[in-house]
Design a protein around this motif. Structure first.
Motif, mmCIF file in Angstrom:
data_model
loop_
_atom_site.group_PDB
_atom_site.id
_atom_site.type_symbol
_atom_site.label_atom_id
_atom_site.label_comp_id
_atom_site.label_asym_id
_atom_site.label_seq_id
_atom_site.Cartn_x
_atom_site.Cartn_y
_atom_site.Cartn_z
ATOM 1 N N VAL A 260 39.713 -0.088 -33.545
ATOM 2 C CA VAL A 260 41.151 -0.337 -33.448
ATOM 3 C C VAL A 260 41.421 -1.777 -33.027
ATOM 4 C CG1 VAL A 260 41.843 2.042 -33.012
ATOM 5 C CG2 VAL A 260 41.083 0.622 -31.094
ATOM 6 N N THR A 261 40.513 -2.372 -32.247
ATOM 7 C CA THR A 261 40.694 -3.779 -31.879
ATOM 8 C C THR A 261 40.566 -4.669 -33.106
ATOM 9 O OG1 THR A 261 38.364 -3.829 -31.242
ATOM 10 C CG2 THR A 261 39.967 -3.531 -29.487
ATOM 11 N N GLY A 262 39.661 -4.306 -34.010
ATOM 12 C CA GLY A 262 39.530 -5.063 -35.259
ATOM 13 C C GLY A 262 40.781 -4.945 -36.112
ATOM 14 N N ALA A 263 41.378 -3.743 -36.139
ATOM 15 C CA ALA A 263 42.618 -3.564 -36.902
ATOM 16 C C ALA A 263 43.749 -4.402 -36.309
ATOM 17 C CB ALA A 263 43.001 -2.082 -36.920
ATOM 18 N N ASP A 274 47.553 9.625 -28.039
ATOM 19 C CA ASP A 274 46.667 10.726 -27.634
ATOM 20 C C ASP A 274 45.244 10.202 -27.551
ATOM 21 O OD1 ASP A 274 45.697 13.195 -26.959
ATOM 22 O OD2 ASP A 274 45.618 13.937 -29.019
ATOM 23 N N ALA A 275 45.041 9.252 -26.639
ATOM 24 C CA ALA A 275 43.714 8.650 -26.521
ATOM 25 C C ALA A 275 42.694 9.650 -26.002
ATOM 26 C CB ALA A 275 43.772 7.433 -25.599
ATOM 27 N N ASP A 276 43.167 10.669 -25.246
ATOM 28 C CA ASP A 276 42.231 11.675 -24.735
ATOM 29 C C ASP A 276 41.613 12.483 -25.870
ATOM 30 O OD1 ASP A 276 42.645 10.907 -22.141
ATOM 31 O OD2 ASP A 276 44.279 12.321 -21.814
ATOM 32 N N GLY A 277 42.417 12.790 -26.894
ATOM 33 C CA GLY A 277 41.898 13.592 -27.993
ATOM 34 C C GLY A 277 41.332 12.769 -29.132
ATOM 35 N N ASP A 278 41.366 11.455 -29.011
ATOM 36 C CA ASP A 278 40.878 10.558 -30.058
ATOM 37 C C ASP A 278 39.931 9.567 -29.405
ATOM 38 O OD1 ASP A 278 40.469 8.809 -32.133
ATOM 39 O OD2 ASP A 278 42.559 8.797 -32.786
ATOM 40 N N ASP A 279 38.736 9.438 -29.952
ATOM 41 C CA ASP A 279 37.742 8.563 -29.337
ATOM 42 C C ASP A 279 37.821 7.130 -29.859
ATOM 43 O OD1 ASP A 279 36.865 8.939 -31.880
ATOM 44 O OD2 ASP A 279 34.811 9.491 -31.348
ATOM 45 N N CYS A 280 38.997 6.735 -30.398
ATOM 46 C CA CYS A 280 39.109 5.403 -30.994
ATOM 47 C C CYS A 280 38.912 4.303 -29.952
ATOM 48 C CB CYS A 280 40.442 5.242 -31.705
ATOM 49 S SG CYS A 280 41.882 5.500 -30.644
ATOM 50 N N LEU A 281 39.379 4.516 -28.706
ATOM 51 C CA LEU A 281 39.192 3.499 -27.679
ATOM 52 C C LEU A 281 37.734 3.417 -27.249
ATOM 53 C CD1 LEU A 281 42.357 4.017 -25.425
ATOM 54 C CD2 LEU A 281 41.960 2.273 -27.156
ATOM 55 N N LEU A 286 36.203 0.412 -25.234
ATOM 56 C CA LEU A 286 37.260 0.330 -24.235
ATOM 57 C C LEU A 286 37.359 1.611 -23.409
ATOM 58 C CD1 LEU A 286 40.015 -1.280 -26.505
ATOM 59 C CD2 LEU A 286 38.552 -2.455 -24.856
ATOM 60 N N GLY A 287 36.319 2.431 -23.416
ATOM 61 C CA GLY A 287 36.343 3.700 -22.711
ATOM 62 C C GLY A 287 35.556 3.663 -21.416
ATOM 63 N N PRO A 288 35.595 4.764 -20.658
ATOM 64 C CA PRO A 288 34.869 4.837 -19.387
ATOM 65 C C PRO A 288 33.377 4.524 -19.493
ATOM 66 C CG PRO A 288 36.434 6.649 -19.565
ATOM 67 C CD PRO A 288 36.431 5.949 -20.895
ATOM 68 N N PRO A 289 32.687 4.893 -20.605
ATOM 69 C CA PRO A 289 31.264 4.532 -20.661
ATOM 70 C C PRO A 289 31.009 3.029 -20.564
ATOM 71 C CG PRO A 289 31.799 6.168 -22.341
ATOM 72 C CD PRO A 289 33.100 5.694 -21.764
ATOM 73 N N ASP A 290 31.995 2.239 -20.926
ATOM 74 C CA ASP A 290 31.824 0.780 -20.898
ATOM 75 C C ASP A 290 32.456 0.145 -19.664
ATOM 76 O OD1 ASP A 290 30.655 0.355 -23.696
ATOM 77 O OD2 ASP A 290 32.477 1.486 -24.130
ATOM 78 N N GLY A 291 32.852 0.973 -18.698
ATOM 79 C CA GLY A 291 33.410 0.430 -17.465
ATOM 80 C C GLY A 291 34.918 0.385 -17.427
ATOM 81 N N TRP A 292 35.598 0.837 -18.501
ATOM 82 C CA TRP A 292 37.060 0.833 -18.531
ATOM 83 C C TRP A 292 37.581 2.126 -17.923
ATOM 84 C CZ3 TRP A 292 40.056 -3.162 -20.638
ATOM 85 C CH2 TRP A 292 39.328 -4.181 -21.265
ATOM 86 N N PRO A 293 38.738 2.098 -17.264
ATOM 87 C CA PRO A 293 39.323 3.341 -16.751
ATOM 88 C C PRO A 293 39.825 4.203 -17.906
ATOM 89 C CG PRO A 293 40.826 1.496 -16.423
ATOM 90 C CD PRO A 293 39.540 0.918 -16.927
ATOM 91 N N PRO A 294 39.902 5.526 -17.710
ATOM 92 C CA PRO A 294 40.398 6.391 -18.788
ATOM 93 C C PRO A 294 41.861 6.107 -19.097
ATOM 94 C CG PRO A 294 40.139 7.624 -16.741
ATOM 95 C CD PRO A 294 39.521 6.286 -16.500
ATOM 96 N N ALA A 296 45.191 7.630 -21.347
ATOM 97 C CA ALA A 296 45.757 8.708 -22.151
ATOM 98 C C ALA A 296 46.523 8.160 -23.338
ATOM 99 C CB ALA A 296 46.665 9.580 -21.298
ATOM 100 N N SER A 297 47.074 6.965 -23.203
ATOM 101 C CA SER A 297 47.784 6.318 -24.299
ATOM 102 C C SER A 297 47.607 4.816 -24.154
ATOM 103 C CB SER A 297 49.271 6.699 -24.309
ATOM 104 O OG SER A 297 49.878 6.332 -23.083
ATOM 105 N N ALA A 298 47.763 4.106 -25.255
ATOM 106 C CA ALA A 298 47.543 2.656 -25.239
ATOM 107 C C ALA A 298 48.299 2.000 -26.378
ATOM 108 C CB ALA A 298 46.050 2.337 -25.348
ATOM 109 N N VAL A 299 48.566 0.731 -26.211
ATOM 110 C CA VAL A 299 49.179 -0.104 -27.239
ATOM 111 C C VAL A 299 48.297 -1.322 -27.451
ATOM 112 C CG1 VAL A 299 51.118 -1.643 -27.746
ATOM 113 C CG2 VAL A 299 51.549 0.632 -26.865
ATOM 114 N N LEU A 300 48.025 -1.650 -28.714
ATOM 115 C CA LEU A 300 47.274 -2.849 -29.063
ATOM 116 C C LEU A 300 48.106 -3.650 -30.055
ATOM 117 C CD1 LEU A 300 44.949 -0.319 -28.967
ATOM 118 C CD2 LEU A 300 43.479 -2.334 -29.038
ATOM 119 N N VAL A 301 48.403 -4.882 -29.698
ATOM 120 C CA VAL A 301 49.186 -5.747 -30.583
ATOM 121 C C VAL A 301 48.450 -7.077 -30.732
ATOM 122 C CG1 VAL A 301 51.411 -4.708 -30.051
ATOM 123 C CG2 VAL A 301 50.568 -6.551 -28.624
#
Length: 552
Positions: A260-263, A274-281, A286-294, A296-301
């Motif tokens: 999604v960052t590339g898009a 619905d970031a919880d139900g979609d593993d796009c982050l 950008l998810g908890p495995p990489d040190g980011w906090p969980p 639930a929703s996000a905006v990328l511009v």
């Protein structure tokens, strides 16, 4: 018979009182522009008009499933709230009105097929009245009333009163939302202006990018924000964070390909509800495995300025705080574009500063070559020639002139250093040019002829004088080193353009002549928008050097 069909007088008075109360409530709502306050007043007034013990207003979320994102209650004590635990999300009877937004009235709540019952410690509720609240054609939320305190359940009049209240509430809620939208827009605009001032001011770029993330958190009422800029290897580099993001993520790299960052880097504006139900982050690193906090929703511009995208702005919310919708997306896009433009201008200023330093170094190099080295070379020739004179007085005289020239050279070096801070301005070009010509007489062995035409002092701008003197010294120095000439002419013509011509009767240009000095003369002319040429004066020898630049 007609008298028997009329409502009792007490009932008419009660209905009139409730209608009067409805009107007073609507008038009172109109003066309140705080959305949270308006919603709480609507629930309270609905309970009072319908004589309900408990009431609630469920606000629908912006996600695809349109579940409840906010649940405002009336009639429950703080202890009851704490005992119940998590508030409902919109299933069972509550979800029925969400999926089918029509009024619903039940005498016994538990008898309905979609009734789930109540969680432990929930107060008993039997009668039920639910009404949707619409803003134009869109359902904003639902009013839920339970436990009619008089009679055997909610009546037709109760339903009509609450429907009328819900209709009026929709208008009031829209006004409050428009007011909040204007306030949010103002926060985004103020944040963009502050970030632009920081990027274009004396603050370090890292601090300015951190401010960009912080202002995005403030304007969007978000939990975190991050500024991701393009890296040399094609990925995105985390250059600024704010909110619940750890500073340890700074300078980490985020993948781009297939994410999604590339898009967003390609120009897409993404609202992930619905970031919880979609593993796009998580796929984008950008998810908890990489040190980011969980999130639930996000905006990328995209951080876009013109046709260039410098990076991506990420704004995220934790569970239960998905207050960002499609209507807010243009605010974030405008903020990102403004910040990207300021970032591009700041980078251009940095590049211009570096270029100015390089140009200044080049100018200093030319000045040292044309002024200092030539004078030292002349001193060397003077001292070398002194050794061939048997007359002690002549030797002393030449050594004395050499010492004077060394003193002048020291002065030139000091003058060059001083000009780095405060450029000096010559006031008499004719005299300075005459001094420059006279300075090479001991080296040449003859005095060159100097001619000037036109208003030299008036026509030659101050910015050109230092260049003109340096060119004259370099040309005469070349004659002394290579030409073996007996005559030379220095001619300055000042008119619509400045033309300096130096002619000698020496051996002319040969393949062994050094070209570095001539290249400096050409560079000076080119930097001033002029031309430089050198050619033979005649078939039997001699050289003509012509240095020509515009007056402006």
């Amino acid at each position: 018979m007609e008298n028997q069909q009329r409502p009792p007088k007490d009932a008419l008075l009660s209905l009139q009182d409730r209608l009067r109360g409805l009107l007073e409530a609507v008038v009172g709502f109109a003066g309140d522009l705080d959305l949270d306050s308006v919603l709480r007043r609507i629930v309270r007034v609905a309970c009072e008009l319908a004589d309900a013990r408990y009431g609630a207003l469920g606000v629908l979320g912006a996600g695809r499933d349109r579940r409840l994102r906010e649940f405002i209650t009336y009639g429950l004590t703080p202890d009851q709230h704490a005992a119940i635990g998590d508030l409902p999300r919109g299933h069972g009877i509550l979800g029925l009105i969400i999926d089918s937004p029509e009024p619903l009235r039940l005498t016994t709540l538990g008898d309905h097929a979609q009734s789930y019952g109540f969680p432990p410690n929930h107060p008993p509720m039997t009668t039920f009245l639910g009404v949707p609240i619409r803003i134009r054609d869109q359902v904003f939320g639902n009013l839920y009333l339970t436990e009619k305190q008089s009679g055997h359940g909610f009546t037709d009049d109760d339903e009509e009163i609450v429907i009328a209240l819900a209709a009026a509430a929709g208008v009031v809620i829209e006004n409050a939302r428009l007011y909040e939208e204007a306030a949010r827009r103002q926060r985004w605009l103020e944040g963009a202006a502050e970030v632009a001032a920081a990027l274009l001011g004396p603050a370090r770029r890292g601090k300015a990018l951190e401010l960009m993330a912080q202002r995005a958190v403030d304007a969007a009422d978000a939990d975190l924000a991050a500024v991701l800029l393009r890296h040399d290897d094609g990925r995105l580099l985390v250059d600024g964070v704010a909110g619940s993001v750890s500073d340890n993520l700074l300078s980490t790299l985020v993948p781009v390909a297939g994410t999604v960052t590339g898009a967003a880097l390609e120009g897409a504006q993404l609202l992930i509800d619905d970031a919880d139900g979609d593993d796009c982050l998580t796929t984008a690193g950008l998810g908890p495995p990489d040190g980011w906090p969980p999130m639930a929703s996000a905006v990328l511009v995209p951080l876009r300025a013109g046709g260039l995208v410098a990076g991506v702005l990420l704004v995220g919310w934790s569970a239960g705080r998905d207050a960002f919708g499609e209507a807010d997306l243009p605010f974030a896009v405008g903020f990102a574009e403004s910040a990207a433009l300021a970032l591009q201008v700041a980078r251009a200023n940095e590049d211009r500063g570096r270029l100015a330093v390089l140009e200044d170094r080049d100018r200093i190099g030319r000045d040292l070559h044309d002024l200092v080295i030539q004078r030292l070379f002349a001193v060397g020739l003077t001292l070398d020639g002194a050794s061939r004179f048997p007359d002690r007085a002549e030797v002393d005289a030449r050594v004395g002139r050499a010492v004077d020239d060394i003193d002048e050279t020291i002065k030139e070096i000091r003058r060059t250093i001083f000009e780095l801070a405060v450029p000096t301005v010559s006031t008499d070009l004719r005299a300075e040019l005459a001094v420059a010509v006279a300075a090479v007489v001991p080296v040449l062995g003859f005095e060159p002829r100097l001619t000037m035409q036109g208003p030299v002092d008036a026509a030659v701008p101050d910015a050109l004088r230092a260049h003109l003197l340096a060119v004259a010294r370099e040309a005469l120095s070349n004659i002394a080193r290579h030409a073996h000439a007996t005559e030379a002419v220095v001619a300055l013509d000042a008119g619509d353009e400045i033309a300096l011509t130096v002619t000698d009767n020496g051996v002319g240009m040969t393949g062994s002549n050094r070209r570095s000095g001539l290249r400096n003369l050409a560079d000076r002319a080119a930097s001033l928008g002029g031309t430089f040429e050198v050619h033979r004066a005649a078939a039997d020898g001699g050289t003509v050097v012509v240095w020509r630049v515009p007056t402006r």
